[in-house]
Design a protein around this motif. Sequence first.
Motif, PDB file in Angstrom:
ATOM      1  N   PHE A 109       0.823  -1.179  -0.164  1.00 56.80           N
ATOM      2  CA  PHE A 109       0.066  -0.099   0.007  1.00 56.80           C
ATOM      3  C   PHE A 109       0.792   1.188   0.049  1.00 56.80           C
ATOM      4  O   PHE A 109       0.839   2.118  -0.786  1.00 56.80           O
ATOM      5  CB  PHE A 109      -1.068   0.148   1.213  1.00 56.80           C
ATOM      6  N   ASP A 110       1.940   1.263   0.883  1.00 53.57           N
ATOM      7  CA  ASP A 110       2.909   2.334   0.906  1.00 53.57           C
ATOM      8  C   ASP A 110       3.404   2.564  -0.296  1.00 53.57           C
ATOM      9  O   ASP A 110       3.405   3.980  -0.795  1.00 53.57           O
ATOM     10  CB  ASP A 110       3.828   2.271   1.862  1.00 53.57           C
ATOM     11  N   ARG A 111       3.778   1.663  -1.100  1.00 54.15           N
ATOM     12  CA  ARG A 111       4.484   1.783  -2.425  1.00 54.15           C
ATOM     13  C   ARG A 111       3.485   2.417  -3.478  1.00 54.15           C
ATOM     14  O   ARG A 111       4.007   3.048  -4.496  1.00 54.15           O
ATOM     15  CB  ARG A 111       5.196   0.796  -2.810  1.00 54.15           C
ATOM     16  N   ASP A 115     -13.296   5.389   6.710  1.00 49.60           N
ATOM     17  CA  ASP A 115     -12.405   4.401   6.933  1.00 49.60           C
ATOM     18  C   ASP A 115     -11.272   4.964   7.937  1.00 49.60           C
ATOM     19  O   ASP A 115     -10.566   6.103   7.456  1.00 49.60           O
ATOM     20  CB  ASP A 115     -11.757   3.818   5.752  1.00 49.60           C
ATOM     21  N   MET A 116     -11.328   4.391   9.141  1.00 43.84           N
ATOM     22  CA  MET A 116     -10.275   4.920  10.064  1.00 43.84           C
ATOM     23  C   MET A 116      -9.214   3.672  10.124  1.00 43.84           C
ATOM     24  O   MET A 116      -8.091   3.817  11.007  1.00 43.84           O
ATOM     25  CB  MET A 116     -10.880   5.095  11.308  1.00 43.84           C
ATOM     26  N   GLY A 117      -9.379   2.656   9.240  1.00 49.91           N
ATOM     27  CA  GLY A 117      -8.267   1.762   9.157  1.00 49.91           C
ATOM     28  C   GLY A 117      -8.865   0.618  10.340  1.00 49.91           C
ATOM     29  O   GLY A 117      -9.500   0.786  11.289  1.00 49.91           O
ATOM     30  N   LYS A 118      -8.128  -0.396   9.940  1.00 48.27           N
ATOM     31  CA  LYS A 118      -8.262  -1.762  10.827  1.00 48.27           C
ATOM     32  C   LYS A 118      -7.101  -2.534  11.187  1.00 48.27           C
ATOM     33  O   LYS A 118      -7.141  -3.851  11.586  1.00 48.27           O
ATOM     34  CB  LYS A 118      -9.268  -2.609  10.369  1.00 48.27           C
ATOM     35  N   LEU A 119      -5.984  -1.956  10.976  1.00 46.99           N
ATOM     36  CA  LEU A 119      -4.597  -2.471  11.325  1.00 46.99           C
ATOM     37  C   LEU A 119      -4.032  -2.072  12.451  1.00 46.99           C
ATOM     38  O   LEU A 119      -4.157  -1.261  13.107  1.00 46.99           O
ATOM     39  CB  LEU A 119      -3.606  -2.090  10.051  1.00 46.99           C
ATOM     40  N   THR A 132       2.132  -2.124  11.790  1.00 52.79           N
ATOM     41  CA  THR A 132       2.132  -1.125  10.770  1.00 52.79           C
ATOM     42  C   THR A 132       3.254  -0.336  10.881  1.00 52.79           C
ATOM     43  O   THR A 132       4.262  -0.235   9.986  1.00 52.79           O
ATOM     44  CB  THR A 132       0.740  -0.334  10.781  1.00 52.79           C
ATOM     45  N   LEU A 133       3.533   0.382  12.141  1.00 49.91           N
ATOM     46  CA  LEU A 133       4.604   1.236  12.312  1.00 49.91           C
ATOM     47  C   LEU A 133       5.961   0.453  12.148  1.00 49.91           C
ATOM     48  O   LEU A 133       6.871   1.037  11.771  1.00 49.91           O
ATOM     49  CB  LEU A 133       4.587   1.918  13.651  1.00 49.91           C
ATOM     50  N   LEU A 174      -5.417   0.051  19.710  1.00 49.09           N
ATOM     51  CA  LEU A 174      -4.379   0.703  19.164  1.00 49.09           C
ATOM     52  C   LEU A 174      -4.357   0.067  17.551  1.00 49.09           C
ATOM     53  O   LEU A 174      -3.496  -0.448  17.125  1.00 49.09           O
ATOM     54  CB  LEU A 174      -2.915   0.314  19.641  1.00 49.09           C
ATOM     55  N   ILE A 175      -5.493   0.685  16.844  1.00 48.88           N
ATOM     56  CA  ILE A 175      -5.683   0.180  15.407  1.00 48.88           C
ATOM     57  C   ILE A 175      -5.672   1.449  14.592  1.00 48.88           C
ATOM     58  O   ILE A 175      -6.263   2.497  14.933  1.00 48.88           O
ATOM     59  CB  ILE A 175      -7.145  -0.531  15.563  1.00 48.88           C
ATOM     60  N   GLY A 176      -5.354   1.423  13.440  1.00 48.22           N
ATOM     61  CA  GLY A 176      -5.169   2.428  12.542  1.00 48.22           C
ATOM     62  C   GLY A 176      -5.201   2.023  11.195  1.00 48.22           C
ATOM     63  O   GLY A 176      -5.425   1.037  10.629  1.00 48.22           O
ATOM     64  N   ALA A 177      -4.669   3.063  10.381  1.00 49.32           N
ATOM     65  CA  ALA A 177      -4.659   2.977   8.795  1.00 49.32           C
ATOM     66  C   ALA A 177      -3.254   2.411   8.552  1.00 49.32           C
ATOM     67  O   ALA A 177      -2.169   1.919   9.200  1.00 49.32           O
ATOM     68  CB  ALA A 177      -5.080   4.219   8.187  1.00 49.32           C
ATOM     69  N   TYR A 178      -2.830   2.547   7.080  1.00 48.28           N
ATOM     70  CA  TYR A 178      -1.656   1.967   6.471  1.00 48.28           C
ATOM     71  C   TYR A 178      -0.510   2.334   6.819  1.00 48.28           C
ATOM     72  O   TYR A 178       0.539   1.928   6.538  1.00 48.28           O
ATOM     73  CB  TYR A 178      -1.979   1.894   4.952  1.00 48.28           C
ATOM     74  N   ALA A 179      -0.481   3.790   7.492  1.00 50.76           N
ATOM     75  CA  ALA A 179       0.603   4.472   7.729  1.00 50.76           C
ATOM     76  C   ALA A 179       0.664   4.595   9.305  1.00 50.76           C
ATOM     77  O   ALA A 179       1.598   5.368   9.947  1.00 50.76           O
ATOM     78  CB  ALA A 179       0.842   5.691   7.086  1.00 50.76           C
ATOM     79  N   GLY A 180      -0.178   3.803  10.123  1.00 51.24           N
ATOM     80  CA  GLY A 180      -0.152   3.946  11.335  1.00 51.24           C
ATOM     81  C   GLY A 180      -0.809   5.247  12.008  1.00 51.24           C
ATOM     82  O   GLY A 180      -0.938   5.403  13.252  1.00 51.24           O
ATOM     83  N   GLU A 181      -1.818   5.902  11.055  1.00 52.43           N
ATOM     84  CA  GLU A 181      -2.437   6.816  11.564  1.00 52.43           C
ATOM     85  C   GLU A 181      -3.628   6.198  12.460  1.00 52.43           C
ATOM     86  O   GLU A 181      -3.989   5.329  12.329  1.00 52.43           O
ATOM     87  CB  GLU A 181      -3.368   7.536  10.522  1.00 52.43           C
ATOM     88  N   ILE A 182      -4.070   7.128  13.695  1.00 51.46           N
ATOM     89  CA  ILE A 182      -5.049   6.700  14.629  1.00 51.46           C
ATOM     90  C   ILE A 182      -6.273   7.517  14.887  1.00 51.46           C
ATOM     91  O   ILE A 182      -6.059   8.878  14.871  1.00 51.46           O
ATOM     92  CB  ILE A 182      -4.232   6.458  16.138  1.00 51.46           C
TER      93      ILE A 182
END
Length: 192
Positions: free
Chosen positions: A64-66, A130-134, A139-140, A174-182
């Motif tokens: 995802f990051d790429r 979407d707030m992320g589920k990761l 992730t970090l 402590l769940i977030g999106a693909y870049a660790g956003e919370i």
Amino acid sequence: MTKLLVTVFVAVLLATPVCAAQCGGDFNGFLAAIARDAQAQGISRAVIDSTFAGVSIDPAVLAFDRRQHGTFRQSFERYAATRVTPARIKRAKILMQRHALLSRIEQQFGVPATLLMAIWSMETDNGTGDMGKLPVIRTLATLAHDCRRTELFQRELIAALRIVQRGDLPMRDLIGAYAGEIGQTQFLPRLI
């Protein structure tokens, strides 16, 4: 207002100690180096051990990051034109009237309520998007191990450990999106 934001962000960035873990290579060795850095910055061994237990690289995060490179080549105006819609503006105006907390935050901390509303609206459609589920730690750790922006994500990983140590959020939340956003504002851990 812009100068205030820049000053706050620079202060946060400069106040965070630099990490020394070598990116790439063996992931477990990398986590051990991060653990030493975190412990040197006052994170307890118990918190480190419990949060790093079972952590592994997440290939989906790297993929995802790429794929994000095109987003960051747009001007703000072009990006905002796709995100600032009449429906969002209408909802934000209604919510500004409904949430006195925003005004109290502005009075106490000097952060304009309209700026908070703009971030909240843009990032998660005021908590409806979407707030992320990761898991944020995984992730970090994945992004910190990747050598492209290791210093940024090493600092964020240690900040996430600090969130756990303070008791602000338990690991399960402590769940977030693909870049660790919370959360609803999608802030990275150093801003929380």
